[in-house]
Design an enzyme around this catalytic site. Sequence first.
Site, PDB file in Angstrom:
ATOM      1  N   GLN A  82      39.198  32.132  36.164  1.00 10.63           N
ATOM      2  CA  GLN A  82      40.625  32.444  36.243  1.00 10.63           C
ATOM      3  C   GLN A  82      41.310  31.704  37.404  1.00 10.63           C
ATOM      4  O   GLN A  82      40.646  31.214  38.319  1.00 10.63           O
ATOM      5  CB  GLN A  82      40.825  33.953  36.409  1.00 10.63           C
ATOM      6  CG  GLN A  82      40.016  34.585  37.544  1.00 10.63           C
ATOM      7  CD  GLN A  82      39.601  36.033  37.279  1.00 10.63           C
ATOM      8  OE1 GLN A  82      40.259  36.733  36.524  1.00 10.63           O
ATOM      9  NE2 GLN A  82      38.524  36.490  37.899  1.00 10.63           N
ATOM     10  N   ASP A 136      37.690  42.595  44.649  1.00 14.94           N
ATOM     11  CA  ASP A 136      38.321  42.709  45.976  1.00 14.94           C
ATOM     12  C   ASP A 136      37.545  43.641  46.905  1.00 14.94           C
ATOM     13  O   ASP A 136      37.775  43.665  48.105  1.00 14.94           O
ATOM     14  CB  ASP A 136      39.769  43.190  45.825  1.00 14.94           C
ATOM     15  CG  ASP A 136      39.852  44.407  44.928  1.00 14.94           C
ATOM     16  OD1 ASP A 136      39.428  45.497  45.346  1.00 14.94           O
ATOM     17  OD2 ASP A 136      40.338  44.274  43.772  1.00 14.94           O
ATOM     18  N   GLY A 166      29.933  42.922  33.207  1.00 15.64           N
ATOM     19  CA  GLY A 166      29.540  44.319  33.379  1.00 15.64           C
ATOM     20  C   GLY A 166      28.962  44.931  32.113  1.00 15.64           C
ATOM     21  O   GLY A 166      28.086  45.794  32.179  1.00 15.64           O
ATOM     22  N   ASP A 171      36.790  48.838  37.336  1.00 20.46           N
ATOM     23  CA  ASP A 171      37.994  48.322  38.003  1.00 20.46           C
ATOM     24  C   ASP A 171      38.216  46.900  37.511  1.00 20.46           C
ATOM     25  O   ASP A 171      38.008  45.926  38.242  1.00 20.46           O
ATOM     26  CB  ASP A 171      37.794  48.359  39.525  1.00 20.46           C
ATOM     27  CG  ASP A 171      39.033  47.846  40.254  1.00 20.46           C
ATOM     28  OD1 ASP A 171      40.096  47.757  39.619  1.00 20.46           O
ATOM     29  OD2 ASP A 171      38.920  47.536  41.449  1.00 20.46           O
ATOM     30  N   THR A 194      40.319  43.712  35.320  1.00 24.70           N
ATOM     31  CA  THR A 194      41.649  43.160  35.077  1.00 24.70           C
ATOM     32  C   THR A 194      42.202  43.808  33.805  1.00 24.70           C
ATOM     33  O   THR A 194      41.527  44.624  33.180  1.00 24.70           O
ATOM     34  CB  THR A 194      41.521  41.625  34.911  1.00 24.70           C
ATOM     35  OG1 THR A 194      40.278  41.341  34.254  1.00 24.70           O
ATOM     36  CG2 THR A 194      41.499  40.911  36.242  1.00 24.70           C
TER      37      THR A 194
END
Length: 279
Positions: free
Chosen positions: A31, A86, A138, A156, A158
């Site tokens: 990305q 993050d 995942g 968590d 996108t």
Amino acid sequence: MIKFTERAPYAPVEYLYDVEEILYKGKSAFQDIMVIRNPYYGKMLILDDVVQITERDEFFYHEMLTHVVMHAHPNPKKVIVIGGGDGGVVREVLKHKTIEKVYFVEIDEEVINISKRFFPSVCSGVDDPRVEIKIMDGADFIAKRKAADIDAVIIDSTDIIGFARSLFTPEFFTSVRNCLTDPGLFVTHTESLHFHKDMVIEIQEALKNVFPLVDLYTTAIATYPGNWWAFAVASKGESPREIRNKGKIKAKYYSHEVHQQSFMPRSLYERLMKRELEW
Ligand code: SAM
């Protein structure tokens, strides 16, 4: 002043942010990655032109995604975090003293590297010895697990497009259930109750085909389109509304009171699921 425009995925709106400075602009194998500074939000992480976190308000999302399941479980020891490059969810999970192991499964290593560089306070837990980083999809990680030894699985990701789609399939939800311990819990974001109401309902329905108990809670997120952000939470039978873990943690927004009030009132939930809510 320069501007950054976010075209919201599946919503007919654009958000315009003032940009004081572009701190990083690059491309990973997965990305586009950008870090900008906005006068109100501070540093902002942007992936494929979609805002992921901001220095100013990241804790609302990370605390609410993490601590509801971590408090509904009596004694969480082993947790899988999928996405969350993050590091915000990992930081929150590690606030729980019972934690022995966190599998942190992120498909794009570059997001972790950029977050360590520009968001050190968010990414502060990823090098903790209890954290094992896996750079992979995942869904593949969960599908390969054999034992039912995980107390919480936290997604968590996108937005539910591209490579994040693998985390929202019936097969994935089944693999998650199979790797959970008996009071184990699963949580995922499911976008906004304004713009994505059908998607919120469809994910609840898909989870109900796999888990005996599925519920929905919400919180307000300033930078996510539609703002009224919905989380789907599923368990093998124990209600996630109840707080079983009495361990104390330091949080800026989450509290036991917020936990209980964040769940959708049952009558509204029933009307939502019958598709009676007209908005
Ligand atoms: N809180 C943010 C939001 O909702 O906008 C998400 C933040 S986090 C940076 C999202 C991460 O999920 C990204 O780094 C992305 O690479 C990762 N991701 C997306 N799909 C994935 C998958 N199938 N397996 C593992 N990680 C995934």
